[in-house]
Design a protein around this motif. Structure first.
Motif, short mmCIF file in Angstrom:
data_model
loop_
_atom_site.label_atom_id
_atom_site.label_comp_id
_atom_site.label_asym_id
_atom_site.label_seq_id
_atom_site.Cartn_x
_atom_site.Cartn_y
_atom_site.Cartn_z
N UNK A 3 0.84 -1.22 0.00
CA UNK A 3 0.00 0.00 0.00
C UNK A 3 0.87 1.26 0.00
N UNK A 4 1.94 1.23 0.77
CA UNK A 4 2.84 2.38 0.85
C UNK A 4 3.49 2.63 -0.50
N UNK A 5 3.99 1.59 -1.14
CA UNK A 5 4.61 1.73 -2.46
C UNK A 5 3.61 2.24 -3.49
N UNK A 6 2.38 1.74 -3.41
CA UNK A 6 1.32 2.19 -4.32
C UNK A 6 1.04 3.68 -4.13
N UNK A 7 0.97 4.12 -2.87
CA UNK A 7 0.75 5.54 -2.58
C UNK A 7 1.89 6.39 -3.12
N UNK A 8 3.12 5.91 -2.99
CA UNK A 8 4.27 6.66 -3.52
C UNK A 8 4.14 6.83 -5.03
N UNK A 9 3.74 5.77 -5.72
CA UNK A 9 3.57 5.86 -7.19
C UNK A 9 2.47 6.87 -7.55
N UNK A 10 1.37 6.85 -6.80
CA UNK A 10 0.29 7.80 -7.06
C UNK A 10 0.77 9.24 -6.86
N UNK A 11 1.54 9.47 -5.83
CA UNK A 11 2.06 10.82 -5.60
C UNK A 11 3.01 11.23 -6.72
N UNK A 12 3.82 10.30 -7.19
CA UNK A 12 4.75 10.59 -8.30
C UNK A 12 3.99 11.00 -9.56
N UNK A 13 2.81 10.43 -9.76
CA UNK A 13 2.02 10.71 -10.97
C UNK A 13 1.14 11.95 -10.82
N UNK A 14 0.99 12.46 -9.62
CA UNK A 14 0.10 13.60 -9.38
C UNK A 14 0.65 14.86 -10.05
N UNK A 20 2.44 17.36 0.65
CA UNK A 20 3.05 17.15 1.96
C UNK A 20 2.44 15.87 2.52
N UNK A 21 3.30 14.95 2.86
CA UNK A 21 2.87 13.65 3.36
C UNK A 21 3.47 13.47 4.74
N UNK A 22 2.65 13.57 5.75
CA UNK A 22 3.10 13.45 7.13
C UNK A 22 2.96 12.00 7.56
N UNK A 23 4.08 11.33 7.67
CA UNK A 23 4.09 9.89 7.97
C UNK A 23 4.39 9.64 9.44
N UNK A 24 3.91 8.55 9.98
CA UNK A 24 4.26 8.20 11.35
C UNK A 24 5.77 7.99 11.48
N UNK A 25 6.33 8.28 12.65
CA UNK A 25 7.77 8.14 12.85
C UNK A 25 8.29 6.73 12.57
N UNK A 26 7.42 5.73 12.65
CA UNK A 26 7.86 4.35 12.47
C UNK A 26 8.12 3.99 11.01
N UNK A 27 7.70 4.83 10.07
CA UNK A 27 7.88 4.52 8.65
C UNK A 27 9.33 4.78 8.25
N UNK A 28 9.97 3.76 7.76
CA UNK A 28 11.35 3.86 7.28
C UNK A 28 11.40 3.23 5.91
#
Length: 168
Positions: A3-14, A20-28
């Protein structure tokens, strides 16, 4: 995750000029080189089983009591120029570059939505001390913008603003 990778692709295509994508601190993860990533510590409060936040730390409670006894009041505010002025004071004080016209446009757009709450803290004489803009979505709130006119009251006014954002 997928899901995270899919969201990144969608943002790249926007076609948006800024996302601005505010992610939880646990996301690495590894971000594409074209992304401007700012990693900062984000404080997050979780509710208990009854949906309540834990009590604020005692030093924050004391700051809020002190602000209240000093006559500091929080006023809902969507006056873009007023909010922008305090934000710009903070950016200039910290020597952070800022495009006031872009921020004016962003605040105008935010204030035209039901997904925010915004407040200005004023002293007993009605002078602006600090402000905060919170963005709300479902059960999440993000402290998005703020500013201060540095004074003996600015720190306690800011504590009061953050408490209001949590309460909202």
């Amino acid at each position: 995750t997928h899901e995270f990778q899919r969201a990144m692709r969608l943002f790249e295509q926007a076609s948006a000029s800024l996302i601005v994508w505010d992610l939880p601190p646990s996301v690495r993860t590894d971000f594409p080189p074209s992304w401007h990533v700012i990693v900062k510590h984000t404080r997050q409060l979780q509710t208990d089983a009854e949906g309540l936040f834990p009590p604020l730390p005692k030093h924050r409670q004391k700051q809020i009591r002190k602000a209240d006894s000093a006559g500091i009041q929080l006023i809902p505010c969507t006056d873009v120029k007023r909010m922008l002025a305090l934000h710009q004071l903070a950016r200039h004080r910290k020597n952070i570059a800022s495009d006031a016209s872009q921020l004016h446009a962003l605040l105008t757009a935010i204030f035209d939505t039901p997904f925010h709450s915004s407040y200005v803290a004023v002293d007993a004489d009605g002078n602006d001390i600090a402000n905060a803009v919170f963005l709300h979505h479902l059960n999440e709130t993000v402290y998005a913008f703020g500013g201060q006119n540095r004074s003996q009251y600015s720190a306690i006014a800011t504590a009061m603003l953050i408490s209001q954002g949590i309460e909202h």
